[in-house]
Design a protein around this motif. Structure first.
Motif, PDB file in Angstrom:
ATOM      1  N   GLY A 228       4.519 -28.137   4.590  1.00  0.00           N
ATOM      2  CA  GLY A 228       5.124 -29.319   5.198  1.00  0.00           C
ATOM      3  C   GLY A 228       6.623 -29.206   5.347  1.00  0.00           C
ATOM      4  N   LEU A 229       7.298 -28.691   4.322  1.00  0.00           N
ATOM      5  CA  LEU A 229       8.757 -28.581   4.361  1.00  0.00           C
ATOM      6  C   LEU A 229       9.218 -27.545   5.375  1.00  0.00           C
ATOM      7  CD1 LEU A 229       9.510 -28.819   0.530  1.00  0.00           C
ATOM      8  CD2 LEU A 229       9.957 -30.560   2.267  1.00  0.00           C
ATOM      9  N   THR A 230       8.436 -26.467   5.536  1.00  0.00           N
ATOM     10  CA  THR A 230       8.791 -25.464   6.546  1.00  0.00           C
ATOM     11  C   THR A 230       8.733 -26.055   7.944  1.00  0.00           C
ATOM     12  OG1 THR A 230       7.946 -23.682   5.129  1.00  0.00           O
ATOM     13  CG2 THR A 230       8.210 -23.185   7.475  1.00  0.00           C
ATOM     14  N   VAL A 231       7.702 -26.864   8.201  1.00  0.00           N
ATOM     15  CA  VAL A 231       7.604 -27.535   9.496  1.00  0.00           C
ATOM     16  C   VAL A 231       8.810 -28.443   9.714  1.00  0.00           C
ATOM     17  CG1 VAL A 231       6.271 -29.217  10.828  1.00  0.00           C
ATOM     18  CG2 VAL A 231       5.097 -27.393   9.598  1.00  0.00           C
ATOM     19  N   VAL A 232       9.243 -29.122   8.663  1.00  0.00           N
ATOM     20  CA  VAL A 232      10.427 -29.990   8.774  1.00  0.00           C
ATOM     21  C   VAL A 232      11.659 -29.176   9.136  1.00  0.00           C
ATOM     22  CG1 VAL A 232      11.984 -31.514   7.493  1.00  0.00           C
ATOM     23  CG2 VAL A 232       9.517 -31.703   7.169  1.00  0.00           C
ATOM     24  N   PHE A 233      11.829 -28.027   8.497  1.00  0.00           N
ATOM     25  CA  PHE A 233      13.028 -27.221   8.735  1.00  0.00           C
ATOM     26  C   PHE A 233      13.134 -26.758  10.187  1.00  0.00           C
ATOM     27  CE2 PHE A 233      15.330 -23.148   8.788  1.00  0.00           C
ATOM     28  CZ  PHE A 233      16.541 -23.563   8.241  1.00  0.00           C
TER      29      PHE A 233
END
Length: 469
Positions: A228-233
């Motif tokens: 999820g955090l990679t998608v945010v980045f």
């Protein structure tokens, strides 16, 4: 979360909301007063979108063998963010200002909002639109239907999953969609508009919950967070975009970059895990020798001493420190890598990510099977295949070095071959992955499945063939 926001907005229209996960309980009955003192402060309170209380756990295993209690991270990193533009929204233990959830900017708090919102933004419910309008304009919402029971039909309507189709929910209103770690982009989007957040850490601690009780749910949780955090980045809500085109401060943006870069970091750590293996097998080196090597060693020693002092300063043990250092290496090279690859598949449109629920049931004291609750358990997940591959590569390299099976240096000068630095790196990784080494010889749930061992051994063999081509 958007469903709960809509229903609560319809039923109460309160100016503030409390978001608590189902596995968290209130530990300090005065926490509401503490949070309201921040949100209703006459000088700075109107700038605060949410008050974040840190996650702490009542059932953590001694010395945190799975590295999932995050005591040091909350104490130093998250508290450090609180000194900037405020901590990130952690998805639970949070008091929200409803106006911020509804998309209001802080400089609009005193301005007239009437006429700036449309029913299409909030959906087709007239009663909910009246409630939202009243909240945004700071006026009291009144209805001839006083009893909450009269709003059941309206609540059913706004709770329907199809209600938010063709509305602004998940975009400009409520929690931001597009990532299974929706809490971070939601909080970041508020700070992009100029809001601040505040940390609240009263004594006794405000909320407590349960952490995953074994390695498998820990890895599932880490993989989900990383994906999820990679998608945010890499999305329009990334901290880089919010700093360049929004009101996220530079240092706050850097802290968000650290948070959302777990997946990208895993790629480089896996490369660094393979690099000493390659150098030992081919009798080359990537680290300097002599004085140059000891400069690198000194830097590493200083770092570990510094982190150890941090742990001891907040009352944690040396074993707790080592478990967290070890799990940081294991998590990054396994769960974070799989989560990163999953995020890349989602971003490329090949497949979508699946939300995997973290099982947090704890072992019972009466179970004879749980003599050591901190012992690693394994299954057939690709996460453990990657970890086993990394371990087998290190063992293979050390065996080749010990048996003297390395080829002569390419230049003919023995001084250009692999040296102590590469051996230190591989040995350190074996120590970090020691529970995986024990899992190679254990049985039952404590042993790595044979299918995973065979896949790992095949991958290592393929690597050796490629290296020797």
């Amino acid at each position: 979360m958007n469903v709960l926001t809509r229903v609560s907005g319809l039923m109460t229209n309160a100016p503030f909301m409390l978001n608590v996960d189902c596995d968290m309980v209130v530990n300090n009955p005065k926490i509401v007063q503490h949070a309201m003192c921040i949100l209703m402060d006459p000088k700075k309170g109107k700038e605060v979108a949410f008050v974040q209380c840190f996650q702490q756990f009542y059932d953590g295993i001694k010395d945190d063998p799975f590295g999932n209690q995050w005591v040091s991270a909350f104490e130093y990193i998250i508290r450090g963010m609180a000194g900037l533009q405020g901590p990130y929204y952690a998805g639970t233990n949070t008091f929200h200002r409803r106006n911020a959830i509804y998309g209001l900017h802080p400089d609009e708090m005193e301005n007239e909002r009437k006429g700036k919102i449309s029913m299409q933004q909030f959906g087709s419910s007239k009663e909910f639109f009246k409630s939202a309008t009243g909240a945004l304009e700071g006026s009291a919402y009144s209805s001839k239907q006083i009893s909450p029971s009269n709003f059941i039909e309206e609540a059913i309507q706004v709770a329907d999953c199809a209600y938010e189709n063709d509305t602004s929910w998940g975009k400009q209103l409520g929690w931001v969609y597009g990532s299974i770690s929706e809490d971070v982009p939601s909080g970041l989007n508020m700070q992009r508009k100029g809001w601040r957040s505040e940390g609240c850490t009263p004594d006794p601690i405000p909320f407590t919950g349960c952490a995953p009780g074994s390695l498998i749910p820990t890895m599932i949780q880490q993989k989900r967070w990383t994906s999820g955090l990679t998608v945010v980045f890499f999305s329009k809500h990334s901290p880089v975009m919010c700093s360049l085109f929004g009101k996220v401060q530079f240092r706050s943006g850097l802290s968000y970059c650290w948070l959302t870069n777990w997946g990208l970091r895993s790629v480089f750590e896996v490369i660094y895990a393979v690099l000493p293996v390659y150098c030992i097998i081919t009798n080359t080196n990537f680290l300097p020798k002599g004085l140059g090597l000891w400069i690198h060693v000194a830097v590493a020693v200083i770092y570990y001493i510094h982190t150890l002092i941090e742990y001891l300063a907040i009352g944690l043990s040396v074993q707790h420190w080592w478990n967290n250092q070890r799990m940081s290496i294991i998590r990054t090279g396994t769960a974070s890598l799989i989560g990163f690859l999953s995020a890349m598949l989602k971003l490329s449109g090949i497949s979508d990510t699946v939300f995997e629920i973290t099982q947090k049931e704890q072992p019972t004291s009466s179970s004879n099977d749980e003599v050591d609750p901190g012992r690693f358990t394994f299954d057939k997940s690709p996460v453990f295949v990657v970890g086993t591959i990394i371990l087998m590569l290190q063992l293979t390299a050390l065996f080749i070095n010990f048996m003297g099976l390395q080829p002569p240096p390419a230049s003919g000068n023995s001084g250009n071959g692999s040296g102590l630095g590469e051996l230190i790196c591989s040995t350190y990784l074996v120590l970090c992955y020691w529970p995986f080494l024990k899992g190679l010889f254990a049985t039952g749930k404590y042993g790595i499945p044979l299918s995973s061992i065979f896949m790992s051994a095949g991958t290592v063999f393929f690597f050796l063939v490629c290296v020797n081509l």
